[in-house]
Design a protein around this motif. Structure first.
Motif, mmCIF file in Angstrom:
data_model
loop_
_atom_site.group_PDB
_atom_site.id
_atom_site.type_symbol
_atom_site.label_atom_id
_atom_site.label_comp_id
_atom_site.label_asym_id
_atom_site.label_seq_id
_atom_site.Cartn_x
_atom_site.Cartn_y
_atom_site.Cartn_z
ATOM 1 N N TYR A 103 0.816 -1.207 0.000
ATOM 2 C CA TYR A 103 0.000 0.000 0.000
ATOM 3 C C TYR A 103 0.858 1.268 0.000
ATOM 4 C CZ TYR A 103 -4.346 -2.538 0.481
ATOM 5 O OH TYR A 103 -5.420 -3.352 0.235
ATOM 6 N N GLY A 104 0.359 2.265 -0.709
ATOM 7 C CA GLY A 104 1.026 3.554 -0.774
ATOM 8 C C GLY A 104 2.289 3.571 -1.598
ATOM 9 N N PRO A 105 2.315 2.980 -2.796
ATOM 10 C CA PRO A 105 3.540 3.003 -3.595
ATOM 11 C C PRO A 105 3.865 4.415 -4.076
ATOM 12 C CG PRO A 105 1.720 2.142 -4.908
ATOM 13 C CD PRO A 105 1.203 2.290 -3.499
ATOM 14 N N LEU A 106 5.120 4.803 -3.906
ATOM 15 C CA LEU A 106 5.556 6.143 -4.313
ATOM 16 C C LEU A 106 6.695 6.027 -5.330
ATOM 17 C CD1 LEU A 106 5.394 8.123 -0.937
ATOM 18 C CD2 LEU A 106 3.757 8.128 -2.807
ATOM 19 N N GLY A 107 7.944 5.932 -4.841
ATOM 20 C CA GLY A 107 9.077 5.861 -5.745
ATOM 21 C C GLY A 107 9.205 4.502 -6.410
ATOM 22 N N ILE A 108 9.826 4.482 -7.607
ATOM 23 C CA ILE A 108 10.062 3.239 -8.330
ATOM 24 C C ILE A 108 11.340 3.384 -9.137
ATOM 25 C CG2 ILE A 108 8.557 4.001 -10.221
ATOM 26 C CD1 ILE A 108 7.847 1.027 -10.673
ATOM 27 N N THR A 109 12.124 2.299 -9.222
ATOM 28 C CA THR A 109 13.347 2.283 -10.018
ATOM 29 C C THR A 109 13.478 0.916 -10.666
ATOM 30 O OG1 THR A 109 15.738 2.761 -9.956
ATOM 31 C CG2 THR A 109 14.832 1.509 -8.108
ATOM 32 N N VAL A 110 14.116 0.852 -11.836
ATOM 33 C CA VAL A 110 14.223 -0.405 -12.571
ATOM 34 C C VAL A 110 15.667 -0.687 -12.943
ATOM 35 C CG1 VAL A 110 11.890 -0.247 -13.516
ATOM 36 C CG2 VAL A 110 13.811 0.668 -14.829
ATOM 37 N N GLY A 111 15.990 -1.980 -13.091
ATOM 38 C CA GLY A 111 17.313 -2.415 -13.514
ATOM 39 C C GLY A 111 17.346 -3.917 -13.639
ATOM 40 N N THR A 112 18.438 -4.457 -14.196
ATOM 41 C CA THR A 112 18.602 -5.906 -14.261
ATOM 42 C C THR A 112 19.575 -6.334 -13.173
ATOM 43 O OG1 THR A 112 20.325 -5.667 -15.953
ATOM 44 C CG2 THR A 112 18.088 -6.071 -16.706
ATOM 45 N N VAL A 113 19.226 -7.380 -12.432
ATOM 46 C CA VAL A 113 20.010 -7.785 -11.271
ATOM 47 C C VAL A 113 20.230 -9.297 -11.295
ATOM 48 C CG1 VAL A 113 19.112 -5.883 -9.878
ATOM 49 C CG2 VAL A 113 17.967 -8.090 -9.810
ATOM 50 N N GLY A 114 21.248 -9.742 -10.541
ATOM 51 C CA GLY A 114 21.495 -11.164 -10.350
ATOM 52 C C GLY A 114 22.262 -11.796 -11.495
ATOM 53 N N ASN A 115 22.687 -13.052 -11.273
ATOM 54 C CA ASN A 115 23.466 -13.768 -12.273
ATOM 55 C C ASN A 115 22.696 -13.983 -13.571
ATOM 56 O OD1 ASN A 115 25.707 -14.029 -10.576
ATOM 57 N ND2 ASN A 115 24.849 -15.852 -9.597
ATOM 58 N N SER A 116 21.386 -14.039 -13.473
ATOM 59 C CA SER A 116 20.563 -14.238 -14.662
ATOM 60 C C SER A 116 20.125 -12.920 -15.292
ATOM 61 C CB SER A 116 19.312 -15.065 -14.302
ATOM 62 O OG SER A 116 19.659 -16.325 -13.783
ATOM 63 N N SER A 117 20.605 -11.808 -14.738
ATOM 64 C CA SER A 117 20.246 -10.479 -15.246
ATOM 65 C C SER A 117 18.745 -10.318 -15.414
ATOM 66 C CB SER A 117 20.964 -10.196 -16.575
ATOM 67 O OG SER A 117 22.352 -10.128 -16.391
ATOM 68 N N LEU A 118 18.020 -10.626 -14.352
ATOM 69 C CA LEU A 118 16.569 -10.498 -14.389
ATOM 70 C C LEU A 118 16.169 -9.023 -14.340
ATOM 71 C CD1 LEU A 118 15.450 -13.322 -11.916
ATOM 72 C CD2 LEU A 118 15.240 -13.331 -14.420
ATOM 73 N N PRO A 119 15.237 -8.614 -15.189
ATOM 74 C CA PRO A 119 14.742 -7.234 -15.109
ATOM 75 C C PRO A 119 13.825 -7.086 -13.902
ATOM 76 C CG PRO A 119 13.536 -8.432 -16.793
ATOM 77 C CD PRO A 119 14.603 -9.361 -16.292
ATOM 78 N N MET A 120 14.139 -6.139 -13.033
ATOM 79 C CA MET A 120 13.394 -5.960 -11.792
ATOM 80 C C MET A 120 13.007 -4.504 -11.594
ATOM 81 S SD MET A 120 13.190 -8.939 -10.213
ATOM 82 C CE MET A 120 14.043 -10.520 -10.003
ATOM 83 N N ALA A 121 11.871 -4.297 -10.949
ATOM 84 C CA ALA A 121 11.483 -2.980 -10.460
ATOM 85 C C ALA A 121 11.420 -3.037 -8.944
ATOM 86 C CB ALA A 121 10.126 -2.563 -11.028
ATOM 87 N N TYR A 122 11.973 -2.026 -8.291
ATOM 88 C CA TYR A 122 11.909 -1.891 -6.836
ATOM 89 C C TYR A 122 10.966 -0.730 -6.528
ATOM 90 C CZ TYR A 122 15.866 -5.087 -6.225
ATOM 91 O OH TYR A 122 16.694 -6.197 -6.221
ATOM 92 N N VAL A 123 9.945 -0.997 -5.709
ATOM 93 C CA VAL A 123 8.880 -0.032 -5.448
ATOM 94 C C VAL A 123 8.849 0.303 -3.964
ATOM 95 C CG1 VAL A 123 6.417 0.452 -5.649
ATOM 96 C CG2 VAL A 123 7.534 -1.027 -7.339
#
Length: 441
Positions: free
Chosen positions: A356-376
């Motif tokens: 609840y209450g999502p504000l900021g968001i950032t995206v990038g690829t992370v981990g050995n498998s280069s998974l595309p992720m968003a952190y909210v």
């Protein structure tokens, strides 16, 4: 327990504050001065949801109907919540000790703890282009806008490097590296209380110029390929277009009601693309064509849009914009697929359920498998939700993060920084190794 910083909540809070001021004056004779705040709607809920749901709609709008957008100043400066200081406060960094986190590692993400900043840490952004997308100069710094102390805290990893005085009520960070400023990056800081953008030279970490923009600038994004910056003026419903090579404002662009966020979509890495502007009260995202610097379309079907991140370099399908919704009791991130086949783009909106209450968001690829992720940053849940952008499902939820507000990777995508507003700390998260970065926005 409710964490409510909506306009209704602020109104009630001001009433209580007024009563308290009268009591203080009557009893002790102290004079209390209240400085206004910029507000937004968020309702805290103890419920945390880790599932994902989708509903799709398609929205198209002819840009001709957008050009007449109102530029009248709104009665509330912005939907963002910022307490602007007077400029008389001491602008030294906090010396409080790092607070360790009790959260365990989740899917390779480790909360390292809370680290000291100035008062009211608000916006956050890194210095330097990831994956060799910029020149070799520039530092590996993270910059944090402290809205309550009129400063910017500079971090290298988990170490506080310095604190820089800027304008009144700094709120957001962007960076660029114009060719006529050799061997250094420019850090651009919006000062909501001053109506300016402070330009910091990252070599000396000092302010080299202040640029006057619109009323209550609260967000900024840079097109690093063409050396342009776009400043969101929430108090005047406009965007200021800055030429970063000359550090001058070239144009002012009308957008929707109460703009609060921005992102950049560079479609091919060289030609001007699109700038996206989140209109919080307008329940829309304005799409600016950089070739004309006019609004050519609006994304609708998004309620109370706030934070924006473009995932075209990491997400499948490409050309996807991620939009947080900070409406009352909201727990939604919108994934907006952009179809640019025609001259006027069309959009398909999919809902992702987060905390609840999502504000900021950032995206990038992370981990050995280069998974595309968003952190909210889920402000009302005191958590950060990690989304797998391959299928828009929840990877994990990191809990125990006090008042997460803005969020950003660092330049090599080994850390995520989360401002703890309105406190005086930033939470630093170590992310899975062997990740890679994306362009800003």
């Amino acid at each position: 327990m409710q964490k409510d910083f909506g306009r209704e909540g602020i109104s009630k809070g001001l009433t209580i504050l007024a009563v308290a001021i009268v009591i203080v004056i009557a009893v002790s004779g102290f004079i209390v001065v209240y400085r206004g705040t910029l507000t937004s709607s968020i309702t805290r809920s103890s419920t945390r949801t880790n599932s994902s749901t989708t509903t799709s709609t398609t929205t198209t709008r002819d840009g001709s109907s957008i050009s007449s957008s109102s530029t009248t100043s709104s009665s509330s400066s912005s939907s963002q919540m910022t307490s602007c200081s007077s400029g008389n406060e001491t602008t030294t960094s906090s010396t409080s000790e790092t607070t360790s986190s009790s959260s365990s590692s989740q899917n390779g993400n480790q909360i390292l703890g809370q680290y000291p900043t100035g008062s009211g840490p608000y916006g956050v952004g890194y210095d330097g282009a990831p994956n060799g997308q910029g020149p070799s100069y520039g530092n590996t710094f993270e910059y944090i806008a402290n809205s309550g102390s009129n400063t910017v805290s500079v971090y290298n990893g988990t170490s506080l490097v310095t604190t820089i005085p800027v304008g009144l009520c700094p709120t957001a960070i962007a960076w660029d590296y114009p060719s006529n400023f050799p061997n250094n990056y420019l850090i651009l800081v919006t000062n909501s209380g001053s109506g300016t953008v402070s330009v910091i030279n990252d070599t000396s970490n000092t302010v080299m110029k202040n640029i006057t923009v619109g009323k209550n600038p609260t967000a900024i994004v840079a097109d690093i390929d063409n050396d342009y910056s776009y400043v969101v003026n929430s108090g005047s419903n406009t965007v200021s277009w800055i030429d970063d090579s000359t550090l001058t404002v070239n144009a002012t662009i009308p957008v929707g009601s109460d703009p609060v966020g921005a992102a950049w979509d560079d479609l091919d890495g060289s030609l001007p693309g699109y700038i996206f502007i989140a209109n919080n009260k307008g329940n829309s995202v304005s799409v600016i064509d950089e070739s004309t610097n006019t609004v050519i379309a609006n994304v609708t079907g998004v309620s109370s849009p706030y934070g924006l991140a473009y995932g075209g370099d990491v997400a499948s399908p490409n050309d996807t914009l991620y939009v947080t919704s900070n409406g009352t009791s909201s727990n939604t991130v919108y994934a907006v697929a952009i179809n640019t086949t025609n001259s006027i783009p069309t959009f398909q909106v999919t809902n992702i359920t987060v905390g609840y209450g999502p504000l900021g968001i950032t995206v990038g690829t992370v981990g050995n498998s280069s998974l595309p992720m968003a952190y909210v940053a889920d402000y009302a849940n005191d958590s950060v939700t990690v989304i797998n952008l391959n299928d828009n499902t929840i990877n994990c939820t990191l809990t125990g993060i006090d008042n997460p507000f803005s969020i950003s990777f660092n330049d090599d995508y080994s850390y995520v920084y989360v401002t703890n507003y309105p406190g005086n700390t930033v939470t630093i998260i170590s992310v899975p190794s062997s990740g890679s970065g994306v362009r800003p926005g």
